[in-house]
Design a protein around this motif. Structure first.
Motif, mmCIF file in Angstrom:
data_model
loop_
_atom_site.group_PDB
_atom_site.id
_atom_site.type_symbol
_atom_site.label_atom_id
_atom_site.label_comp_id
_atom_site.label_asym_id
_atom_site.label_seq_id
_atom_site.Cartn_x
_atom_site.Cartn_y
_atom_site.Cartn_z
ATOM 1 N N ARG A 1 7.398 -11.364 0.395
ATOM 2 C CA ARG A 1 8.433 -10.401 0.019
ATOM 3 C C ARG A 1 8.157 -9.027 0.614
ATOM 4 O O ARG A 1 9.085 -8.326 1.028
ATOM 5 N N MET A 2 6.892 -8.633 0.631
ATOM 6 C CA MET A 2 6.578 -7.321 1.190
ATOM 7 C C MET A 2 6.864 -7.295 2.688
ATOM 8 O O MET A 2 7.173 -6.265 3.262
ATOM 9 N N ARG A 3 6.783 -8.451 3.303
ATOM 10 C CA ARG A 3 7.108 -8.530 4.707
ATOM 11 C C ARG A 3 8.594 -8.234 4.908
ATOM 12 O O ARG A 3 8.995 -7.567 5.847
ATOM 13 N N GLN A 4 9.381 -8.741 3.990
ATOM 14 C CA GLN A 4 10.822 -8.464 4.033
ATOM 15 C C GLN A 4 11.089 -6.963 3.900
ATOM 16 O O GLN A 4 11.989 -6.421 4.527
ATOM 17 N N VAL A 5 10.278 -6.314 3.065
ATOM 18 C CA VAL A 5 10.403 -4.864 2.877
ATOM 19 C C VAL A 5 10.161 -4.155 4.201
ATOM 20 O O VAL A 5 10.966 -3.355 4.667
ATOM 21 N N LEU A 6 9.022 -4.487 4.800
ATOM 22 C CA LEU A 6 8.658 -3.833 6.054
ATOM 23 C C LEU A 6 9.670 -4.175 7.153
ATOM 24 O O LEU A 6 10.055 -3.314 7.942
ATOM 25 N N ASP A 7 10.084 -5.425 7.170
ATOM 26 C CA ASP A 7 11.109 -5.855 8.136
ATOM 27 C C ASP A 7 12.331 -4.963 8.065
ATOM 28 O O ASP A 7 12.816 -4.459 9.067
ATOM 29 N N ASN A 8 12.836 -4.784 6.842
ATOM 30 C CA ASN A 8 14.048 -3.989 6.675
ATOM 31 C C ASN A 8 13.837 -2.538 7.071
ATOM 32 O O ASN A 8 14.689 -1.940 7.725
ATOM 33 N N LEU A 9 12.695 -1.969 6.664
ATOM 34 C CA LEU A 9 12.474 -0.548 6.933
ATOM 35 C C LEU A 9 12.265 -0.303 8.420
ATOM 36 O O LEU A 9 12.792 0.662 8.983
ATOM 37 N N VAL A 10 11.484 -1.184 9.077
ATOM 38 C CA VAL A 10 11.227 -0.975 10.499
ATOM 39 C C VAL A 10 12.492 -1.243 11.318
ATOM 40 O O VAL A 10 12.825 -0.485 12.239
#
Ligand code: ATP
Ligand code: MG
Length: 384
Positions: A271-280
């Motif tokens: 899930r945190m990867r999804q966070v970073l994915d979206n922000l980057v």
């Protein structure tokens, strides 16, 4: 809450008093006023009768041999089945101490001997009204809660079905555009090919939206993240690797600034990867050519702080408070030139909340934006 519907509004009032004349006097007064009284001559008998048929109201003498009124009251309050039955205590005049105790252990009122029958009648009436109103409110609340649950689950089912069922036909269309592309008629006609690409592009966009909506619903439904020990460097480097090419295409420098030492964080990496994915991906999307995007991380106490900064369009202040809501977008020309549905940040926010963390935006319009995530208590200390 009361159990069993039979006793609701039964009007049954139990008088527990060891002095027969007192009990009789109350009983006949209640009868005259169309209540349904019953009498018990000891605490023990009273408890047995209550277990048999719970009354709506209890009038309880304090001073009784063997088991006094306080003890009867304590036992009733300790049992969830009887805890809500209002108790009016009978006390002798001037027993201030007892009256205080009576209220302390959960009595709703008291009457004094010798009885003022008119007054007793009024008190009984008002307590019955109170308890009945309370029950009605509780029933209404319960009804509302059930309605809310039904609507909510209908909404989820609907969105889930709609999005899920959209996926297959959309994938079918994508597939057939491929078939058509390899067809001679299309190959010899660049105009037709252009239409095909436009169709394909449109379908991809809908598929993206459908995917995001499914993600959001799934995220909202599965409250608990599954944290696992995650190496911060591997996590960040692995996530941003896929953004090297899109960054290059806009000549954007994609940088990281991570702690020199190894950091192990207890996070739901998926899930945190999804966070970073979206922000980057946002940072690259909303930064004009030749800019910079930086992902930095540092540890403060046992908190992990992740920051995604860019030198892009920035976010006007009036948008900052609402940007984490689904479908929220900055309605400015330069922002709207980029395609998007406005779901990315709501997914981000949901995941951060699931980690009991916090996310903040710092931005200056025209200069750039930073998204700062604080995750409490996720740093794994190998010596702890
Ligand atoms: P999606 O991510 O669903 O494809 P989106 O990128 O438009 O669409 P969000 O990621 O939720 O949606 O972002 C919401 C809005 O916030 C964007 O439309 C954009 O206007 C603004 N925004 C997000 N990140 C940045 C950024 N780094 N710089 C400037 N504006 C941003
Ligand atoms: Mg986005």
């Amino acid at each position: 809450m009361f159990s069993g519907a039979s006793m609701i509004n039964s009007g049954l009032i139990l008088i527990i008093d060891d002095t027969p004349t007192n009990a009789k006097m109350l009983e006949s007064m209640l009868k005259r006023n169309n209540f349904t009284p019953a009498t018990a001559s000891s605490g023990r008998e009273g408890l047995a009768m209550i277990a048999e048929a719970p009354p709506e109201l209890i009038i309880l003498d304090i001073m009784m041999p063997e088991m006094d009124g306080f003890e009867v009251c304590r036992r009733l309050k300790a049992d969830p089945k009887t805890a809500d039955i209002p108790i009016i205590f009978i006390s002798a005049m001037n027993e201030t101490e007892s009256i205080v105790t009576a209220f302390d252990i959960g009595g709703v009122d008291y009457i004094t001997k010798p009885f003022q029958l008119r007054e007793v009648q009024k008190r009984v009436e008002s307590h019955l009204t109170l308890i009945r109103q309370r029950r009605e409110i509780e029933a209404l609340r319960e009804q509302e809660r059930q309605q809310f649950e039904t609507i909510n689950s209908m909404r989820e089912k609907f969105i889930h079905a709609a999005t899920h069922d959209l996926k297959n036909p959309l994938q079918l269309i994508t597939g057939y555009t491929e078939v058509l592309r390899s067809d001679e008629t299309f190959q010899s006609n660049p105009g037709l090919n252009y239409y095909l690409d436009a169709m394909r592009g449109g379908v991809q966009k809908i598929l993206g939206l459908v995917g995001d909506m499914l993600d959001l619903i799934q995220m909202e439904n599965s409250i608990d993240p599954s944290p696992e020990l995650t190496d911060l460097h591997t996590f960040v480097d692995g996530t941003i690797k896929q953004y090297e090419l899109p960054a290059q295409q806009k000549n954007i420098e994609l940088l990281t600034d991570l702690p020199p030492q190894e950091v192990i964080a207890n996070i739901d990496a998926k899930r945190m990867r999804q966070v970073l994915d979206n922000l980057v991906s946002n940072a690259i999307k909303y930064t004009p050519d030749d800019g910079h995007v930086m992902v930095s991380a540092f540890v403060e106490d046992s908190m992990l702080i992740l920051k995604v900064s860019d030198t892009g369009l920035g976010i006007p202040e009036e948008y900052i408070d609402t940007l984490f809501q689904p479908f929220a977008r900055v309605r400015e020309r330069e922002h709207m030139k980029q395609e998007g549905t406005g779901l990315g940040l709501s997914i981000v926010k949901t995941i951060i909340e699931q980690h009991h963390g916090d996310i903040e935006i710092e931005s200056t319009a025209g200069e750039g934006t930073s998204f700062i995530i604080t995750l409490p208590d996720v740093i794994h200390d190998p010596f702890a």
